[in-house]
Structures are given as structure tokens and as C-alpha cells.
Design an enzyme around this catalytic site. Structure first.
Site, PDB file in Angstrom:
ATOM      1  N   LYS A   1      21.745  -6.891  22.653  1.00  0.00           N
ATOM      2  CA  LYS A   1      20.921  -7.921  23.289  1.00  0.00           C
ATOM      3  C   LYS A   1      19.462  -7.620  22.971  1.00  0.00           C
ATOM      4  O   LYS A   1      18.958  -6.547  23.316  1.00  0.00           O
ATOM      5  CB  LYS A   1      21.152  -7.901  24.797  1.00  0.00           C
ATOM      6  CG  LYS A   1      20.340  -8.946  25.548  1.00  0.00           C
ATOM      7  CD  LYS A   1      20.684  -8.933  27.021  1.00  0.00           C
ATOM      8  CE  LYS A   1      19.855  -9.919  27.802  1.00  0.00           C
ATOM      9  NZ  LYS A   1      20.189  -9.890  29.225  1.00  0.00           N
TER      10      LYS A   1
ATOM     11  N   LYS B   1      23.425 -11.131  21.117  1.00  0.00           N
ATOM     12  CA  LYS B   1      22.645 -12.154  21.809  1.00  0.00           C
ATOM     13  C   LYS B   1      21.157 -11.952  21.567  1.00  0.00           C
ATOM     14  O   LYS B   1      20.692 -10.817  21.761  1.00  0.00           O
ATOM     15  CB  LYS B   1      22.930 -12.060  23.313  1.00  0.00           C
ATOM     16  CG  LYS B   1      22.105 -13.013  24.156  1.00  0.00           C
ATOM     17  CD  LYS B   1      22.285 -12.738  25.633  1.00  0.00           C
ATOM     18  CE  LYS B   1      21.366 -13.640  26.421  1.00  0.00           C
ATOM     19  NZ  LYS B   1      21.397 -13.432  27.842  1.00  0.00           N
TER      20      LYS B   1
HETATM   21 ZN   LIG Z   1      19.089  -8.894  33.860  1.00  0.00          ZN
END
Ligand SMILES: [Zn+2]
Length: 340
Positions: free
Chosen positions: A206, A259
Site C-alpha cells: 500500500k 493498492k
Molecule cells: Zn488506516
């Protein structure tokens, strides 16, 4: 056949013979095919059971109260929706340092899950697990004077994951990026005999991205100060993303995620190549959703054609499941295609 043409056939590569009708073209494209099983739909659940709140920064997307969510999901499940990713959003409940209302009995996710399980017995329900939508500071862990306290953070994250698992989550998905949280969650699930009935989808790679803006509006989870660069991956990085995948695999994650995806498709390919035995999820985030929507609105491409071309590239690069706000539209397109 003339000698010249024979020579040409022998000397050159002939590709058109493999794509001269639609079935042949489909065979060339199977790796980028998208079926309902390849889609996970993110939904926001609010405290007010009978309300729908449109999200200004994400055209077409709304937050739903429990009963409105039921109405919204009913036709989608009939069209083949197989899984959702649930986010809780609070307005009247208090936010504090410990994110108490992440797993209190009043939390909208805690309240909704037993109903969703009953109403949609075939639907797989994943729950985002984080402190930021419920903490007063909007950060993803427990803060001290010295910054984030990792041990306390992962203890709290695991408690929240366990609470969602106990009320019916099939999948818990920690989105915080703290070291050690997958192991902490797995240990706690194990202690409570949930080891075989709840999986962990890790937001593994992420990135501290520019594409999250509209989501923070949607989930009301903007940090009140600072940013998340100390725990999310630097956008330009690569090696540490692979180390994050290794960390989460070794701690016992069932599924891995990249992501956002549009600017990180190389990371997806590398993680998939390194761990082909793990289903890969990619999250097409709010900024990507809005960017594609706005491009289609301004006539740059047809939404369906442009979007399916983009999503096909994620499948080719190794994505097994695409988490996208476009899921309802895509289910409709798939249904129409099969009807023709
Ligand atoms: Zn968070």
C-alpha cells in the site's frame, strides 16, 4: 498461389490468421477476461440505518445505512456479485485515541454483519480493519509522544479484526501497513478457534499515494495532522514493496493486495511472479475511479471500452481479484454480453 506470395508467407510472421473473428480474438484475450468472481465491491456503511449519503467527490458512489445497503446489494447479488469489502463510517459516535468505536457494539459494521450474512448467505464479506476512521487523530495506529507505538497498534488492530470475525466477517483486511499485524491477527484468530473460517487479506503493498483523496472524504478518515508516509510505502519504491510481501507471506497472510494499482502495475507483476501460489488482489482506489469517470465524461474514451481495457491489463499482470467501485456497472455489462 504465386511464388512471391509463398515466399512472403514463409518469410514473414502471419498474425491475422489468429484474430480474424471474435471467438479467436477472445481466445487471445483469456488472461484479461473479467468474470463476476474477479470483482470485489467496496461499500461504506453509516450509522443511520435508513439513509443514503451521496459522496460529492465520487460521482455515482454513496454511503449506505443498513437497510438501504440491503436494497442496493439485492440486485447486484442476483447479477452474480460474489464479494464485498466493507468500510464503517461514523458521524455521531465519538472518535478517540484508542479508536474505541471501531469495534464497539454501536459500530455500523459490527451491527450490520449478522444481517448481511443472513440476507446474503452466498456473499463473501471482507472487512477493512483500521483505526483511522475511528481515531481522533485519523492515524492508523496508537500514537504516543514518540510517534506510533507498533506493539500497541498491532494489539489493537488484532482486537478489531477478531471482533469483525466474531460477528461474521469471512475475511479481515488490515489496511494500516504496521509491521507484525498479520501475525498478531492470525495468532488471535487461532486462539479463538477461527483459524479455518476467517482469512486475512493483507493490504501488502500500500503506497502513500496521491490517489486517495476522494476516499478520505468518503470514509471521513483524513488525518488531523501529518501524513501516513512513515507506514505506507514511498511511491517510488520497489524493493521495500517486495519485502512487505515477504513479511506478510511469512506472517501467514492468505491473500495479498497492491493498492493503488494504475501506477503500480509493475509491483503487481513482481509480487505475483514471486508468489504465484497467492491470489493477488488489486484496489482501484477512489482517485483512479474518479479520474477514469472524468475522462469518459469529457469524451476521451467510452467508459466501458476504456475501463475494460485498463482492468484487463491488471488481469494480465497477475491480478486475480479487482476491488473496484465500478463493480455494479461491470456486472451489468457482463450480464448484457451473455444475453446477446
Ligand atoms: Zn488506516
Amino acid at each position: 498461389m504465386s511464388q512471391t506470395y509463398k515466399n512472403m508467407v514463409q518469410k514473414k510472421h502471419i498474425l491475422h490468421s489468429g484474430i480474424f473473428n471474435q471467438t479467436l480474438r477472445d481466445w487471445q484475450s483469456l488472461k484479461s477476461e473479467i468474470t463476476p468472481r474477479n470483482l470485489m465491491y467496496p461499500v461504506f456503511i453509516i450509522e443511520q440505518d435508513h439513509e443514503v449519503q451521496e459522496i460529492a467527490s465520487m460521482t455515482g458512489i454513496a454511503r449506505y445505512g443498513l437497510y438501504k445497503l440491503r436494497q442496493h446489494l439485492m440486485p447486484l447479488v442476483k447479477q452474480g456479485l460474489t464479494s464485498i469489502l466493507v468500510f464503517g463510517v461514523i458521524e455521531t459516535l465519538a472518535k478517540d485515541d484508542n479508536a474505541t468505536n471501531a469495534d464497539s457494539p454501536n459500530n455500523p459494521v459490527i451491527r450490520a454483519l449478522p444481517y448481511l450474512r443472513e440476507w446474503f448467505p452466498e456473499l463473501v464479506i471482507a472487512c477493512d480493519v483500521c483505526l483511522c476512521p475511528y481515531s481522533s487523530h485519523g492515524h492508523c495506529g496508537i500514537l504516543t509522544d514518540k510517534g506510533l507505538d507498533n506493539a500497541e497498534s498491532i494489539k489493537r488492530i488484532a482486537e478489531i479484526a477478531l471482533a469483525y470475525a466474531k460477528v461474521g466477517a469471512h475475511i479481515v483486511a488490515p489496511s494500516d501497513m504496521m509491521d507484525g499485524r498479520i501475525g498478531a491477527i492470525k495468532r488471535l484468530l487461532n486462539e479463538h478457534d477461527l483459524r479455518n473460517t476467517v482469512s486475512v487479506l493483507s493490504y501488502t503493498c500500500k503506497f502513500a499515494s496521491n490517489f486517495y483523496g476522494p476516499f478520505r472524504d468518503a470514509a471521513k478518515s483524513k488525518p488531523s495532522f501529518g501524513d501516513r508516509k512513515c507506514y505506507q510505502l514511498p511511491p517510488g519504491s520497489q524493493g521495500i514493496a517486495l519485502r512487505a510481501a515477504q513479511r506478510d507471506v511469512e506472517e501467514g497472510a492468505d491473500f495479498l493486495m497492491v493498492k493503488p494499482i494504475m501506477a503500480y502495475i509493475d509491483i503487481l507483476k513482481q509480487v505475483k511472479d514471486k508468489y504465484p501460489e497467492y491470489p493477488m488482489f488489486v484496489y482501484q482506489v477512489s482517485g483512479e475511479y474518479s479520474m477514469i469517470f472524468n475522462a469518459a465524461q469529457s469524451g476521451i474514451f467510452n467508459l466501458k471500452d476504456g475501463l475494460m481495457e485498463i482492468l484487463g491489463s491488471y488481469r494480465r499482470a497477475g491480478a486475480d481479484v479487482i476491488i473496484t467501485y465500478y463493480t455494479p456497472l461491470i456486472l451489468d455489462w457482463i450480464r448484457l454480453k451473455h444475453k446477446l
